[in-house]
Scaffold this motif. Sequence first.
Motif, PDB file in Angstrom:
ATOM      1  N   ASP A  87       1.773  11.119 -10.520  1.00 36.80           N
ATOM      2  CA  ASP A  87       0.872  12.584 -10.705  1.00 36.80           C
ATOM      3  C   ASP A  87       1.625  13.920 -10.533  1.00 36.80           C
ATOM      4  N   SER A  88       2.957  13.507 -10.265  1.00 29.52           N
ATOM      5  CA  SER A  88       4.032  14.775 -10.202  1.00 29.52           C
ATOM      6  C   SER A  88       3.436  15.694  -8.729  1.00 29.52           C
ATOM      7  N   GLU A 137       0.704  -1.103   0.094  1.00 27.86           N
ATOM      8  CA  GLU A 137      -0.134   0.084  -0.090  1.00 27.86           C
ATOM      9  C   GLU A 137       0.762   1.288  -0.002  1.00 27.86           C
ATOM     10  N   GLU A 138       1.849   1.330   1.078  1.00 25.21           N
ATOM     11  CA  GLU A 138       3.026   2.509   0.949  1.00 25.21           C
ATOM     12  C   GLU A 138       3.613   2.770  -0.238  1.00 25.21           C
ATOM     13  N   SER A 139       4.081   1.414  -1.058  1.00 21.78           N
ATOM     14  CA  SER A 139       4.855   1.927  -2.285  1.00 21.78           C
ATOM     15  C   SER A 139       3.631   2.239  -3.265  1.00 21.78           C
ATOM     16  N   SER A 140       2.542   1.606  -3.460  1.00 16.86           N
ATOM     17  CA  SER A 140       1.597   2.170  -4.189  1.00 16.86           C
ATOM     18  C   SER A 140       1.318   3.567  -4.045  1.00 16.86           C
ATOM     19  N   VAL A 141       0.867   4.225  -2.916  1.00 19.37           N
ATOM     20  CA  VAL A 141       0.621   5.514  -2.645  1.00 19.37           C
ATOM     21  C   VAL A 141       1.815   6.411  -3.178  1.00 19.37           C
ATOM     22  N   LEU A 142       3.096   5.946  -2.727  1.00 18.81           N
ATOM     23  CA  LEU A 142       4.214   6.978  -3.146  1.00 18.81           C
ATOM     24  C   LEU A 142       4.313   7.034  -4.612  1.00 18.81           C
ATOM     25  N   ASP A 152       2.954  15.931  -1.593  1.00 21.17           N
ATOM     26  CA  ASP A 152       2.308  14.603  -0.914  1.00 21.17           C
ATOM     27  C   ASP A 152       3.524  13.518  -1.182  1.00 21.17           C
ATOM     28  N   TYR A 153       4.166  13.559  -2.208  1.00 28.28           N
ATOM     29  CA  TYR A 153       5.280  12.749  -2.542  1.00 28.28           C
ATOM     30  C   TYR A 153       6.384  12.731  -1.066  1.00 28.28           C
TER      31      TYR A 153
END
Length: 854
Positions: free
Chosen positions: A702-703, A691-696, A707-708
């Motif tokens: 999305d540039s 999940e954390e990998s996918s969010v990052l 949030d990155y």
Amino acid sequence: MFYLALIGLLAILILLLVNYDILFQYGKTQNLPAIKMYRRFLFAVLAYYISDTLWGVFSELNLFNLLFANVVIYYIVMAAGILTWTRYVVTYLGEEHKFGKFLLWTGRIFFVVITLASLASISTPVLFWFDDAGEYHACPARYAQLIFQIVLFLLTTAYTFSAMLRLEGTIKKRHRTICFFGLVIAVALILQLEFLFIPMYTIGYMLGTCLLHTFVISERVEEYRRASLESLRREKEAAEQASQGKSEFLSNMSHEIRTPINAVLGMNELILRECEDENILSYAENVRSSGNTLLGLINDILDFSKIEAGKIDIIPVDYDLSSTLNDMVVMIHNRADDKGLAFNVIFDSNIPKQLFGDEVRIKQVITNILTNAVKYTETGSVTFSVGFDRCEDDPDCIILHVKVKDTGIGIKPEDMEKLFSKFERIEEKRNRNIEGTGLGMTITKNLLDMMGSYLQVESTYGVGSTFFFDLRQKVVNWEPLGDYRTSVNVLLKEHKKYKEKFTAPDANVLVVDDNSMNLTVFKSLLKRTKIKIDTADSGDEALQMTKSKMYDMIFLDHMMPGKDGIETLHEIKEQAEGLNDCTVSVCLTANAVSGAREQYIAAGFDNYLTKPIHPSKLEDMLMAYLPGDKLIISGEDDVDTDDEDEQDNVPESLAPLVGLEWIDLSKGIKNSGDAESYLSLLKILYESIDEESSVLDGFYKDSNLNDYTIQVHAMKSSVRLIGASSMADEAQLLENAGKDGDEDYINQHHEGFISAYKSLKEPLSQVFAEENVEDETENNVEDDMPEADAELMDTVYEEVKASAEANDAESIEAVFAEIEGYRIPDSDAELCQKIRSAAENSDFEAILTLLSDR
């Protein structure tokens, strides 16, 4: 001819009065375009006026020799006026034009020719001559000169007029005035041809310069003044923005530094509560002491308003001198050992042990001095001495004598002044490899001043230095210090087992933080209070929970992705159900700068706690705000026997991680407090990797740089906590790049970091292999169930819709209980999960929306 002198004097007076600001206040207007050349023009005109005045005086007094010399000067300054006027006009218009260059060269040539002709007239009549009676006569060249002057003024007028045709507004009016000036002077010169002895040229200059100052120069000066004010305003705004930026930087730095300290001190507190080993307790006490000292320094260094206003408070408290001395010796001893220095300690054993003063400031002062001594000493020793004398005027006070002597490089007499200068380093070239900003001694001096003392220095260059000060302290207990190490060991042996201040099994608390590690620490610190603690990792999740459940207190992290703590609080108070609109709310924040309390109170919070959370302050706050009927205050003599026989055995499940380069198990266990807690944190990380990998990765695609940066910061904290230091360092570099807007670095390293982060799952899966087998077994059992067909699912959705319209969460759960013998089709699995989650939070509107979108 005396009238020439009078007119000349009048012209001089008018010129000086009208153009005083340009002639004698040049510094205020020197940045105006072309003003330098206009000023030269005025001085040329002034010189012409003076020579014209002297002509009348010398002629009236029959001083023919002086008159002859004056006439030579008269013609030269007249030509200088023409030269400076043409240069002013071309410079003022500011155009790169061939005609402008022609005017410049024509003016220069005219000046040179007239100057040579004037000088030649001394011996040969060229421009003028005097007869035997001393009467002035003009030569033909004089008329040619006047005609050429007229032409030059007309040319400058035409040049300005040409530029004026392309303009509008105020600038056009100014150009018109310059044109008019050229015409006035040209007409005056034409009249001068007819009336040689009437000062038409002087009168023309008087009128022209008044016009220029009134309609050109004055307006430009006013514009310049307004522009200067505007520039000052912008500079002030820039300074305020820089100040705000500095404040935000300090706030962010406070967050960055205090967040990892939160985990360190939180887990260390659990060690102090649960460990019985004296050696480990000794280490843990040093960690707590040094950590608290570090926090004290951070609180002041990062408190922007205090730094700006110079307001650092001295807060005296009772303190144990043996513990204070031990802390400083522990902190400095390793530094000295690393450099091969002898660290000598000489403490008067008769010093009273219990004193009253600002322990944090005293430690800060002495630590600064000791650190400098070690830094600037390459060989030999550092000696730390503390003695005392009784105060003659107060029997309850003593004077502490603190001295630090080193065998370092010493200080040159001429460098003594630099010692207490901000950001200055002594012998910078020689000491360029020594760390530090040069603020340490300045801070030390200021703190001693505030405590009524001052720092003294004795130094011999190349031999060493001695820093010493005397500090008045009140005595709380006259028990002598004795051997400070023995006193510290006694403190450790008397270390009281943690005992919760209260229990509140009926209290309900909600904690919201996007970092799961922080949630774990929070729950661990309160586990013995028996409070029912719900956790949420986002503002949105907290909002769902507060819709259906009333809490006694809500703790909200300030900095969270999506909705931050302040936004979440406002939405909680505005919820239609109103279950928690009056619930006590506390902000959890790493923002320790001045004004933070006022900011959070103004935002609607009842109070706030800074990270790292101090266990005692957390319990005190809960006791202050929880309902009295839910608090059971613990007695001092209560004996807590829970978990007394617990032993922190390293489980065999960690064996798959032993020897792996990317993880330091001992560091991870130390960070967590014990192996059991470490396993809990590993599991949290293991279950969140995908999940954390996918969010990052989503933020990267999305540039979304903001949030990155927040996401990679959270991932950094997690991997660092489990002992994966190298991966934490990679995350830190990505976080730094995000803050700096360095997208090139992120583009080059993002994929590598994601790949490395995902690779953690395989070795961690071996740690939790048994649980994975159980999950697979459950999945296999589910695979053997018959799949619910479309007709059955339609019936389920209809019953769920009816229950949702009736606001009946129990009926919805009963519907799903009825189909537990069936396997939900993959196409419906996600929808069913969302419906059940919404039902748990009694969010019936969300259920109806999900069903309508189906």
